[in-house]
Design a protein around this motif. Structure first.
Motif, PDB file in Angstrom:
ATOM      1  N   VAL A 170       0.979  -1.222   0.015  1.00 21.45           N
ATOM      2  CA  VAL A 170      -0.117   0.108  -0.017  1.00 21.45           C
ATOM      3  C   VAL A 170       0.871   1.263   0.174  1.00 21.45           C
ATOM      4  O   VAL A 170       1.606   1.450   0.953  1.00 21.45           O
ATOM      5  CB  VAL A 170      -0.854  -0.052   1.189  1.00 21.45           C
ATOM      6  N   GLN A 171       0.851   1.892  -0.827  1.00 19.71           N
ATOM      7  CA  GLN A 171       1.793   2.950  -1.180  1.00 19.71           C
ATOM      8  C   GLN A 171       1.668   4.392  -0.453  1.00 19.71           C
ATOM      9  O   GLN A 171       1.569   5.354  -1.163  1.00 19.71           O
ATOM     10  CB  GLN A 171       2.072   3.317  -2.716  1.00 19.71           C
ATOM     11  N   MET A 172       1.089   4.149   0.695  1.00 16.75           N
ATOM     12  CA  MET A 172       0.635   5.341   1.552  1.00 16.75           C
ATOM     13  C   MET A 172       0.752   4.764   3.006  1.00 16.75           C
ATOM     14  O   MET A 172       0.672   3.661   3.313  1.00 16.75           O
ATOM     15  CB  MET A 172      -0.766   6.089   0.974  1.00 16.75           C
ATOM     16  N   GLY A 173       0.725   5.654   4.045  1.00 19.51           N
ATOM     17  CA  GLY A 173       0.453   5.310   5.207  1.00 19.51           C
ATOM     18  C   GLY A 173      -0.888   5.582   5.842  1.00 19.51           C
ATOM     19  O   GLY A 173      -1.905   6.234   5.253  1.00 19.51           O
ATOM     20  N   ASP A 174      -1.168   5.195   7.137  1.00 19.69           N
ATOM     21  CA  ASP A 174      -2.278   5.603   7.991  1.00 19.69           C
ATOM     22  C   ASP A 174      -3.560   4.846   7.233  1.00 19.69           C
ATOM     23  O   ASP A 174      -4.630   5.807   6.949  1.00 19.69           O
ATOM     24  CB  ASP A 174      -2.385   7.153   8.092  1.00 19.69           C
ATOM     25  N   VAL A 175      -3.616   3.764   7.120  1.00 20.90           N
ATOM     26  CA  VAL A 175      -5.025   2.998   6.310  1.00 20.90           C
ATOM     27  C   VAL A 175      -5.414   2.148   7.276  1.00 20.90           C
ATOM     28  O   VAL A 175      -4.676   1.480   8.141  1.00 20.90           O
ATOM     29  CB  VAL A 175      -4.705   2.550   4.911  1.00 20.90           C
ATOM     30  N   PHE A 205       0.666  -4.497   3.489  1.00 18.80           N
ATOM     31  CA  PHE A 205       1.453  -3.757   4.203  1.00 18.80           C
ATOM     32  C   PHE A 205       1.305  -2.400   3.960  1.00 18.80           C
ATOM     33  O   PHE A 205       1.370  -2.073   2.292  1.00 18.80           O
ATOM     34  CB  PHE A 205       3.061  -4.217   4.526  1.00 18.80           C
ATOM     35  N   CYS A 206       1.122  -1.325   4.559  1.00 22.25           N
ATOM     36  CA  CYS A 206       1.101   0.012   4.471  1.00 22.25           C
ATOM     37  C   CYS A 206       2.648   0.535   4.493  1.00 22.25           C
ATOM     38  O   CYS A 206       3.429  -0.327   4.955  1.00 22.25           O
ATOM     39  CB  CYS A 206       0.316   0.917   5.252  1.00 22.25           C
ATOM     40  N   CYS A 207       2.873   1.595   4.089  1.00 22.44           N
ATOM     41  CA  CYS A 207       4.365   2.202   4.057  1.00 22.44           C
ATOM     42  C   CYS A 207       4.424   3.472   4.402  1.00 22.44           C
ATOM     43  O   CYS A 207       3.504   4.400   4.729  1.00 22.44           O
ATOM     44  CB  CYS A 207       4.850   2.330   2.327  1.00 22.44           C
ATOM     45  N   ARG A 208       5.612   3.762   5.172  1.00 22.42           N
ATOM     46  CA  ARG A 208       6.057   5.187   5.374  1.00 22.42           C
ATOM     47  C   ARG A 208       6.491   5.947   4.023  1.00 22.42           C
ATOM     48  O   ARG A 208       7.479   5.407   3.446  1.00 22.42           O
ATOM     49  CB  ARG A 208       7.133   5.306   6.358  1.00 22.42           C
TER      50      ARG A 208
END
Length: 224
Positions: A170-175, A205-208
């Protein structure tokens, strides 16, 4: 996973899947879009985007569009970034990994990674996720017959005694969680559920994410 020479710009238009017009330091320039998906909810006129200076003498454009601000979230939309990030992170997937090999063939299909482990071979297919709504993320954002074929390949690998994982970056955070986008491509959702029942691991997995970097961060629930 780090970028070099990143600049902020303002998105103007996207004439086709491959290029966009942006306002960079007061000048309109054409840049390469490193994602052929629709990305309609991301690329809106007037939105803030980030560009990386391109490399190579034969390029037609000087810049690559790699990220976009969507509300409070910074979304990396570089289609090559998920594989690069997973390649750096791969040894965290399980203990006892001996080697990480990118782009390997299983039968007549090419998969993203083969992990050689103490327990044997583990095939991994990586998918990047940029579609978000209300904190929930979905894949795909457009029909993907290729994605369906990859899932069936992973099922065959499990049937032959290997381990297999489809890994959503997941190419974003806070999901909050991940689910297949049944509305856009029901066949992919059906194939994903079939794969899970057959023993293919489904993980997300989400990302920083910053304009210059993207790093795999934490696992999120998968809703099938």
């Amino acid at each position: 996973m780090r970028y070099e020479e990143v600049q902020s710009a303002v998105f103007l238009t996207r004439p086709n899947r491959f290029i966009a017009h942006v306002l960079l330091q007061g000048q309109e320039v054409v840049c390469h879009v490193k994602n052929t998906g629709r990305c309609r909810e991301l690329l809106r006129p007037g939105g803030q985007v980030w560009l990386e200076k391109g490399r190579g003498a034969k390029r037609k454009t000087a810049w690559d569009l790699i990220a976009v601000q969507k509300g409070e979230r910074l979304v990396n939309m570089d289609a090559q970034a998920p594989n690069r990030a997973f390649g750096e992170w791969a040894r965290n997937l399980e203990p006892g990994i001996v080697s990480v090999r990118p782009e390997v063939f299983f039968e007549d299909s090419r998969l993203d990674f083969l992990l050689e482990t103490e327990r044997g071979k583990h095939y991994v297919e990586v998918k990047g996720v940029t579609l978000e709504s209300g904190g929930h993320v979905y894949f795909p954002d457009a029909p993907t017959e290729r994605g369906v074929r990859h899932l069936h390949t992973l099922i065959r690998a499990v049937e032959q005694g290997y381990r297999a994982t489809v890994f959503f970056v997941v190419q974003m955070g806070d999901v909050l969680d991940f689910a297949p986008n049944d509305e856009t491509h029901p066949a992919f959702g059906q194939a994903l559920r079939q794969a899970a029942k057959a023993g293919v691991q489904v993980r997300a997995f989400c990302c920083r994410v910053t304009p210059e970097e993207m790093e795999i961060d934490r696992e999120i629930p998968v809703i099938l």
